[in-house]
Design a protein around this motif. Structure first.
Motif, PDB file in Angstrom:
ATOM      1  N   GLY A 131       0.791  -1.216   0.000  1.00 36.52           N
ATOM      2  CA  GLY A 131       0.000   0.000   0.000  1.00 36.52           C
ATOM      3  C   GLY A 131       0.824   1.267   0.000  1.00 36.52           C
ATOM      4  N   ASP A 132       2.147   1.155   0.072  1.00 39.64           N
ATOM      5  CA  ASP A 132       3.034   2.313   0.009  1.00 39.64           C
ATOM      6  C   ASP A 132       3.694   2.366  -1.358  1.00 39.64           C
ATOM      7  OD1 ASP A 132       2.618   3.193   2.632  1.00 39.64           O
ATOM      8  OD2 ASP A 132       4.118   1.812   3.419  1.00 39.64           O
ATOM      9  N   ARG A 133       3.906   3.586  -1.851  1.00 36.02           N
ATOM     10  CA  ARG A 133       4.651   3.750  -3.104  1.00 36.02           C
ATOM     11  C   ARG A 133       6.132   3.723  -2.761  1.00 36.02           C
ATOM     12  NH1 ARG A 133       3.740   5.601  -8.247  1.00 36.02           N
ATOM     13  NH2 ARG A 133       5.497   6.615  -9.287  1.00 36.02           N
ATOM     14  N   PRO A 134       6.912   2.857  -3.435  1.00 37.74           N
ATOM     15  CA  PRO A 134       8.322   2.736  -3.059  1.00 37.74           C
ATOM     16  C   PRO A 134       9.107   4.011  -3.313  1.00 37.74           C
ATOM     17  CG  PRO A 134       7.866   1.507  -5.067  1.00 37.74           C
ATOM     18  CD  PRO A 134       6.547   1.939  -4.526  1.00 37.74           C
ATOM     19  N   GLY A 135      10.039   4.306  -2.398  1.00 36.67           N
ATOM     20  CA  GLY A 135      10.964   5.399  -2.598  1.00 36.67           C
ATOM     21  C   GLY A 135      12.104   4.961  -3.496  1.00 36.67           C
ATOM     22  N   VAL A 136      13.168   5.776  -3.505  1.00 35.11           N
ATOM     23  CA  VAL A 136      14.327   5.471  -4.336  1.00 35.11           C
ATOM     24  C   VAL A 136      15.352   4.749  -3.463  1.00 35.11           C
ATOM     25  CG1 VAL A 136      16.081   6.394  -5.883  1.00 35.11           C
ATOM     26  CG2 VAL A 136      13.854   7.533  -5.701  1.00 35.11           C
ATOM     27  N   PHE A 137      15.381   3.429  -3.598  1.00 33.72           N
ATOM     28  CA  PHE A 137      16.289   2.586  -2.829  1.00 33.72           C
ATOM     29  C   PHE A 137      16.425   1.266  -3.567  1.00 33.72           C
ATOM     30  CE2 PHE A 137      12.246   0.935  -1.657  1.00 33.72           C
ATOM     31  CZ  PHE A 137      12.410  -0.308  -1.076  1.00 33.72           C
ATOM     32  N   HIS A 138      17.218   0.343  -3.022  1.00 34.24           N
ATOM     33  CA  HIS A 138      17.425  -0.946  -3.679  1.00 34.24           C
ATOM     34  C   HIS A 138      16.616  -2.029  -2.975  1.00 34.24           C
ATOM     35  CE1 HIS A 138      21.471   0.475  -5.611  1.00 34.24           C
ATOM     36  NE2 HIS A 138      20.409   0.992  -6.192  1.00 34.24           N
ATOM     37  N   ALA A 139      17.283  -2.857  -2.180  1.00 36.58           N
ATOM     38  CA  ALA A 139      16.615  -4.031  -1.606  1.00 36.58           C
ATOM     39  C   ALA A 139      15.954  -3.716  -0.267  1.00 36.58           C
ATOM     40  CB  ALA A 139      17.621  -5.159  -1.423  1.00 36.58           C
ATOM     41  N   PRO A 140      14.695  -4.117  -0.082  1.00 36.76           N
ATOM     42  CA  PRO A 140      14.062  -4.043   1.236  1.00 36.76           C
ATOM     43  C   PRO A 140      14.611  -5.158   2.120  1.00 36.76           C
ATOM     44  CG  PRO A 140      12.602  -5.147  -0.285  1.00 36.76           C
ATOM     45  CD  PRO A 140      13.812  -4.739  -1.083  1.00 36.76           C
ATOM     46  N   VAL A 141      14.268  -5.113   3.403  1.00 36.73           N
ATOM     47  CA  VAL A 141      14.756  -6.131   4.338  1.00 36.73           C
ATOM     48  C   VAL A 141      13.592  -6.648   5.177  1.00 36.73           C
ATOM     49  CG1 VAL A 141      16.287  -6.616   6.284  1.00 36.73           C
ATOM     50  CG2 VAL A 141      17.042  -5.081   4.455  1.00 36.73           C
ATOM     51  N   TRP A 142      13.455  -7.982   5.232  1.00 35.56           N
ATOM     52  CA  TRP A 142      12.479  -8.637   6.112  1.00 35.56           C
ATOM     53  C   TRP A 142      13.250  -9.122   7.336  1.00 35.56           C
ATOM     54  CZ3 TRP A 142       7.843 -11.314   3.486  1.00 35.56           C
ATOM     55  CH2 TRP A 142       6.852 -11.581   4.440  1.00 35.56           C
ATOM     56  N   LEU A 143      13.035  -8.470   8.472  1.00 34.41           N
ATOM     57  CA  LEU A 143      13.789  -8.779   9.683  1.00 34.41           C
ATOM     58  C   LEU A 143      13.374 -10.126  10.269  1.00 34.41           C
ATOM     59  CD1 LEU A 143      13.689  -5.283  11.437  1.00 34.41           C
ATOM     60  CD2 LEU A 143      15.549  -6.263  10.085  1.00 34.41           C
ATOM     61  N   SER A 144      14.239 -10.692  11.093  1.00 36.60           N
ATOM     62  CA  SER A 144      13.975 -12.003  11.687  1.00 36.60           C
ATOM     63  C   SER A 144      12.791 -11.971  12.644  1.00 36.60           C
ATOM     64  CB  SER A 144      15.221 -12.519  12.417  1.00 36.60           C
ATOM     65  OG  SER A 144      15.600 -11.627  13.447  1.00 36.60           O
ATOM     66  N   GLN A 158      10.756  11.504   1.132  1.00 35.79           N
ATOM     67  CA  GLN A 158      10.700  10.066   1.301  1.00 35.79           C
ATOM     68  C   GLN A 158      11.021   9.702   2.746  1.00 35.79           C
ATOM     69  OE1 GLN A 158      12.462   7.721  -2.010  1.00 35.79           O
ATOM     70  NE2 GLN A 158      13.224   9.700  -2.723  1.00 35.79           N
ATOM     71  N   GLN A 159      10.624   8.485   3.119  1.00 38.78           N
ATOM     72  CA  GLN A 159      10.843   7.994   4.471  1.00 38.78           C
ATOM     73  C   GLN A 159      11.518   6.629   4.423  1.00 38.78           C
ATOM     74  OE1 GLN A 159       6.666   7.728   5.545  1.00 38.78           O
ATOM     75  NE2 GLN A 159       6.928   9.350   7.050  1.00 38.78           N
ATOM     76  N   LEU A 160      12.492   6.444   5.290  1.00 37.22           N
ATOM     77  CA  LEU A 160      12.954   5.093   5.613  1.00 37.22           C
ATOM     78  C   LEU A 160      12.110   4.645   6.788  1.00 37.22           C
ATOM     79  CD1 LEU A 160      15.009   2.759   5.217  1.00 37.22           C
ATOM     80  CD2 LEU A 160      16.428   3.885   6.947  1.00 37.22           C
ATOM     81  N   VAL A 161      11.409   3.515   6.633  1.00 38.76           N
ATOM     82  CA  VAL A 161      10.462   3.088   7.662  1.00 38.76           C
ATOM     83  C   VAL A 161      10.745   1.662   8.093  1.00 38.76           C
ATOM     84  CG1 VAL A 161       8.657   4.599   6.721  1.00 38.76           C
ATOM     85  CG2 VAL A 161       8.715   2.188   6.060  1.00 38.76           C
ATOM     86  N   VAL A 162      10.330   1.343   9.312  1.00 39.25           N
ATOM     87  CA  VAL A 162      10.255  -0.036   9.781  1.00 39.25           C
ATOM     88  C   VAL A 162       8.782  -0.308  10.032  1.00 39.25           C
ATOM     89  CG1 VAL A 162      10.737   0.665  12.183  1.00 39.25           C
ATOM     90  CG2 VAL A 162      11.047  -1.725  11.473  1.00 39.25           C
ATOM     91  N   ARG A 163       8.283  -1.411   9.509  1.00 41.72           N
ATOM     92  CA  ARG A 163       6.840  -1.691   9.541  1.00 41.72           C
ATOM     93  C   ARG A 163       6.562  -2.944  10.345  1.00 41.72           C
ATOM     94  NH1 ARG A 163       2.713  -0.960   4.683  1.00 41.72           N
ATOM     95  NH2 ARG A 163       0.964  -2.249   5.358  1.00 41.72           N
ATOM     96  N   ASP A 164       5.706  -2.805  11.324  1.00 40.05           N
ATOM     97  CA  ASP A 164       5.248  -3.913  12.150  1.00 40.05           C
ATOM     98  C   ASP A 164       3.770  -4.124  11.846  1.00 40.05           C
ATOM     99  OD1 ASP A 164       4.786  -5.850  13.988  1.00 40.05           O
ATOM    100  OD2 ASP A 164       5.329  -4.682  15.749  1.00 40.05           O
ATOM    101  N   ALA A 165       3.430  -5.251  11.229  1.00 41.84           N
ATOM    102  CA  ALA A 165       2.066  -5.502  10.749  1.00 41.84           C
ATOM    103  C   ALA A 165       1.700  -4.381   9.779  1.00 41.84           C
ATOM    104  CB  ALA A 165       1.094  -5.624  11.905  1.00 41.84           C
ATOM    105  N   ASP A 166       0.618  -3.627  10.052  1.00 40.15           N
ATOM    106  CA  ASP A 166       0.201  -2.554   9.153  1.00 40.15           C
ATOM    107  C   ASP A 166       0.631  -1.185   9.650  1.00 40.15           C
ATOM    108  OD1 ASP A 166      -1.047  -4.291   7.365  1.00 40.15           O
ATOM    109  OD2 ASP A 166      -2.897  -4.303   8.544  1.00 40.15           O
ATOM    110  N   LEU A 167       1.533  -1.125  10.625  1.00 43.85           N
ATOM    111  CA  LEU A 167       1.913   0.144  11.233  1.00 43.85           C
ATOM    112  C   LEU A 167       3.358   0.488  10.900  1.00 43.85           C
ATOM    113  CD1 LEU A 167       1.120   2.483  13.105  1.00 43.85           C
ATOM    114  CD2 LEU A 167       1.963   1.117  15.031  1.00 43.85           C
ATOM    115  N   PRO A 168       3.598   1.388   9.907  1.00 42.89           N
ATOM    116  CA  PRO A 168       4.964   1.805   9.610  1.00 42.89           C
ATOM    117  C   PRO A 168       5.416   2.927  10.543  1.00 42.89           C
ATOM    118  CG  PRO A 168       3.460   2.676   7.946  1.00 42.89           C
ATOM    119  CD  PRO A 168       2.632   1.900   8.929  1.00 42.89           C
ATOM    120  N   THR A 169       6.666   2.872  10.980  1.00 36.00           N
ATOM    121  CA  THR A 169       7.254   3.899  11.827  1.00 36.00           C
ATOM    122  C   THR A 169       8.385   4.564  11.065  1.00 36.00           C
ATOM    123  OG1 THR A 169       6.742   2.672  13.847  1.00 36.00           O
ATOM    124  CG2 THR A 169       8.453   4.359  13.997  1.00 36.00           C
TER     125      THR A 169
END
Length: 217
Positions: A131-144, A158-169
């Motif tokens: 649901g977010d439009r990607p910014g200008v960056f390369h690879a996303p990361v799925w944390l453990s 643009q924002q660098l965000v960390v997303r927990d479920a549907d809540l981006p910070t």
């Protein structure tokens, strides 16, 4: 002499190595993905329909995601070298450029494709957009721990965000493009912003506090 081996990659558990074999006669339209134990035993081969240039094991050391040249774009797929009945591989998506990160359990991938697509895709190829439009960056990361890290557009910035479920910070707000890498423990991110005035500085942001500090100019 007519076959070239490329892109050797260890599995996370260190029990297997994977690589790609390509014919050298012309531009590759297919390639062979090979896995074996470190001593060469247990060899498995599967032909994939891309000229593969990138491999990434999933965190469980069970499957391998691949990227390769495919119909004038980049094709992404998943190979299972230990499938019942023999190794199998399926190309799941096409786009350019194409970046990916495995989920912790190895059942889905977080993908960033071109300037429009940001979402998760399962092993059948079903895409669920974030649901977010990607910014200008390369690879996303799925944390453990299941959280997602990526850059997204927010108005004219643009924002660098960390997303927990549907809540981006929001961690960092910026203009231009960002390169980032998450620490092995998943608690900090080193990043560099290119706002068009040179390569910029390197900073580190803490994921819990969202506080950044510059570490080099």
């Amino acid at each position: 002499l007519d076959v070239e081996a490329r892109q050797p990659v260890w599995s996370p558990d260190g029990r297997s190595v994977a690589w790609v074999e390509l014919g050298t006669a012309g531009p590759p339209t297919s390639s062979t993905l090979v896995t074996s134990r470190p001593d060469g035993s247990g060899r498995s081969e599967v032909v994939v329909d891309t000229g593969t240039f990138f491999l990434q094991w999933d965190p469980t050391s069970s499957r391998i995601a691949y990227l390769g040249n495919f119909r004038d774009a980049v094709g992404m797929g998943v190979a299972d070298p230990r499938a019942d009945g023999g190794a199998v591989a399926t190309t799941l998506g096409v786009g350019q450029p194409f970046y990916l990160s495995w989920s912790p359990e190895g059942e889905r991938l977080l993908i960033h494709v071109g300037s429009e697509t940001l979402g998760t895709i399962d092993l059948e190829g079903e895409l669920v957009p974030l649901g977010d439009r990607p910014g200008v960056f390369h690879a996303p990361v799925w944390l453990s721990d299941g959280r997602l890290v990526y850059a997204a557009e927010e108005g004219d910035r643009q924002q660098l965000v960390v997303r927990d479920a549907d809540l981006p910070t929001e961690l960092v707000r910026f203009r231009g493009a960002i390169e980032f890498v998450v620490s092995p423990r998943g608690d900090r991110i080193a990043y560099r912003i290119d706002a068009g005035g040179g390569f910029g500085t390197v900073a580190v942001v803490d994921l819990e506090s969202a506080r950044s500090r510059q570490v080099t100019d």
